[in-house]
Design an enzyme around this catalytic site. Structure first.
Site, PDB file in Angstrom:
ATOM      1  N   ASN A  95      41.391 -46.969  72.267  1.00  0.00           N
ATOM      2  CA  ASN A  95      42.528 -48.070  71.851  1.00  0.00           C
ATOM      3  C   ASN A  95      41.861 -49.350  72.220  1.00  0.00           C
ATOM      4  O   ASN A  95      41.681 -49.777  73.235  1.00  0.00           O
ATOM      5  CB  ASN A  95      43.565 -47.803  72.728  1.00  0.00           C
ATOM      6  CG  ASN A  95      44.896 -48.616  72.387  1.00  0.00           C
ATOM      7  OD1 ASN A  95      44.618 -49.699  71.762  1.00  0.00           O
ATOM      8  ND2 ASN A  95      45.971 -48.074  72.713  1.00  0.00           N
ATOM      9  N   ALA A  96      41.420 -50.009  71.102  1.00  0.00           N
ATOM     10  CA  ALA A  96      40.687 -51.350  71.382  1.00  0.00           C
ATOM     11  C   ALA A  96      41.528 -52.470  72.015  1.00  0.00           C
ATOM     12  O   ALA A  96      41.355 -53.311  72.527  1.00  0.00           O
ATOM     13  CB  ALA A  96      40.067 -51.798  69.972  1.00  0.00           C
ATOM     14  N   GLU A 152      38.069 -45.905  67.064  1.00  0.00           N
ATOM     15  CA  GLU A 152      38.803 -45.388  66.199  1.00  0.00           C
ATOM     16  C   GLU A 152      40.192 -44.672  67.050  1.00  0.00           C
ATOM     17  O   GLU A 152      39.801 -43.775  67.888  1.00  0.00           O
ATOM     18  CB  GLU A 152      38.600 -44.496  65.031  1.00  0.00           C
ATOM     19  CG  GLU A 152      39.783 -43.746  64.300  1.00  0.00           C
ATOM     20  CD  GLU A 152      40.461 -44.716  63.479  1.00  0.00           C
ATOM     21  OE1 GLU A 152      41.799 -44.897  63.888  1.00  0.00           O
ATOM     22  OE2 GLU A 152      39.888 -45.888  62.902  1.00  0.00           O
ATOM     23  N   ASP A 200      32.791 -56.253  64.192  1.00  0.00           N
ATOM     24  CA  ASP A 200      32.784 -56.347  62.650  1.00  0.00           C
ATOM     25  C   ASP A 200      34.061 -56.624  61.961  1.00  0.00           C
ATOM     26  O   ASP A 200      34.163 -57.484  61.280  1.00  0.00           O
ATOM     27  CB  ASP A 200      32.127 -55.131  62.127  1.00  0.00           C
ATOM     28  CG  ASP A 200      30.575 -54.850  62.425  1.00  0.00           C
ATOM     29  OD1 ASP A 200      30.147 -56.014  62.010  1.00  0.00           O
ATOM     30  OD2 ASP A 200      29.953 -53.743  62.891  1.00  0.00           O
ATOM     31  N   THR A 259      34.447 -49.921  53.175  1.00  0.00           N
ATOM     32  CA  THR A 259      35.478 -49.678  54.132  1.00  0.00           C
ATOM     33  C   THR A 259      36.749 -48.929  53.532  1.00  0.00           C
ATOM     34  O   THR A 259      36.827 -49.133  52.309  1.00  0.00           O
ATOM     35  CB  THR A 259      35.913 -51.232  54.798  1.00  0.00           C
ATOM     36  OG1 THR A 259      36.416 -51.868  53.585  1.00  0.00           O
ATOM     37  CG2 THR A 259      35.026 -51.756  55.555  1.00  0.00           C
ATOM     38  N   GLY A 292      38.631 -49.973  64.655  1.00  0.00           N
ATOM     39  CA  GLY A 292      39.435 -49.411  63.574  1.00  0.00           C
ATOM     40  C   GLY A 292      38.336 -48.811  62.338  1.00  0.00           C
ATOM     41  O   GLY A 292      38.383 -49.169  61.456  1.00  0.00           O
ATOM     42  N   ARG A 348      42.877 -43.045  65.883  1.00  0.00           N
ATOM     43  CA  ARG A 348      43.675 -41.776  65.289  1.00  0.00           C
ATOM     44  C   ARG A 348      42.581 -40.391  65.533  1.00  0.00           C
ATOM     45  O   ARG A 348      41.508 -40.789  65.109  1.00  0.00           O
ATOM     46  CB  ARG A 348      43.762 -41.903  63.688  1.00  0.00           C
ATOM     47  CG  ARG A 348      44.679 -43.136  63.286  1.00  0.00           C
ATOM     48  CD  ARG A 348      44.695 -43.551  61.720  1.00  0.00           C
ATOM     49  NE  ARG A 348      43.591 -44.076  61.647  1.00  0.00           N
ATOM     50  CZ  ARG A 348      43.091 -44.582  60.387  1.00  0.00           C
ATOM     51  NH1 ARG A 348      43.767 -44.059  59.275  1.00  0.00           N
ATOM     52  NH2 ARG A 348      42.091 -45.062  60.096  1.00  0.00           N
TER      53      ARG A 348
END
Length: 246
Positions: free
Chosen positions: A125-126, A92, A142, A217, A69, A94
């Site tokens: 899509n993790a 990511e 991370d 972040t 993300g 999006r």
């Protein structure tokens, strides 16, 4: 998997890449991902680390950091400068946000030749495809980003099992969020999982990435704009349990 080809340009402006804060990871998305980690085309993402004329028998570079993300790429940029010889991949979901992160990295590479070649971003899509990108014990993830619905969260019993698979023993997971309730959710689920343990306070104070999380972040920046401190935590991958006797 070939990286999407996009023309290098001036630094991107976020106003052209605005998108809803979240994307449903359970919905169907048109995504490209390798069938297995050995099919991943890393050279298209990190060309300076995979030269065509590499010495025979040379060990290929491997991604060490995974920014789950990654948003607009703030942490990736910080990682590039702090760990210039370590490869970091942002994932990511999006589409517009991933496009911004890629454009940002291209712009930095063009403006500062020889730098930022160690970071890249893919739209992925993790929750579904993390083991398609990484081998067992390959990386040290991370941070998990903000999610508002339990079934959408990037930290859950199911996803922690996958993190435990791709993360090397002793590796660290950094979490940051501007939502206290989500922070408590992550503390609970990491604390209950047999493969993870909180980093002891003495080691937490010495971790070089922890001071970066509030400033680079999206979650940390949102908290600062609202006058609140972001919620950060670090968890360590435990060694694999001994194999059961037959």
């Amino acid at each position: 998997m070939a990286a999407e080809e996009e023309e290098a340009a001036a630094p991107p402006q976020k106003r052209f890449y605005r998108q809803r804060a979240h994307s449903n990871p359970l919905a169907d998305h048109t995504l490209s991902y390798p069938s297995r980690p050995q099919d991943m085309d890393w050279a298209s993402l990190f060309p300076s680390f995979f030269p065509p004329a590499a010495a025979p028998g040379a060990a290929p570079a491997r991604v060490e950091f995974a920014d789950i993300g990654c948003g607009y790429g703030g942490l990736l940029v910080a990682l590039a400068e702090r760990f210039p010889q370590a490869l970091a991949l942002g994932l990511e979901l999006r589409a517009k946000v991933a496009a911004f992160a890629r454009a940002r990295i291209r712009s930095l590479r063009a403006a500062r030749p020889g730098r930022f070649g160690n970071v890249a971003c893919v739209r992925a899509n993790a929750m579904r495809h993390l083991p398609h990108f990484f081998r067992r014990a390959q990386v040290r993830p991370d941070h998990g980003g903000l999610r508002t619905k339990h079934k959408w969260r990037i930290v859950s019993p199911a996803t922690l099992a996958e993190y435990g698979f791709v993360l090397r023993p002793g590796g660290l997971v950094y979490t940051v969020t501007d939502v206290p309730e989500l922070h408590q959710w992550m503390l609970q689920h990491f604390g209950e999982h047999p493969l993870f343990e909180p980093l002891p306070p003495a080691q937490l104070a010495a971790e070089p990435l922890v001071p970066l999380l509030p400033s680079v972040t999206e979650e940390g920046q949102r908290a600062r704009r609202a006058g609140r401190a972001p919620n950060c935590a670090v968890f360590r991958r435990r060694p694999d349990p001994p194999a059961a006797a037959p």
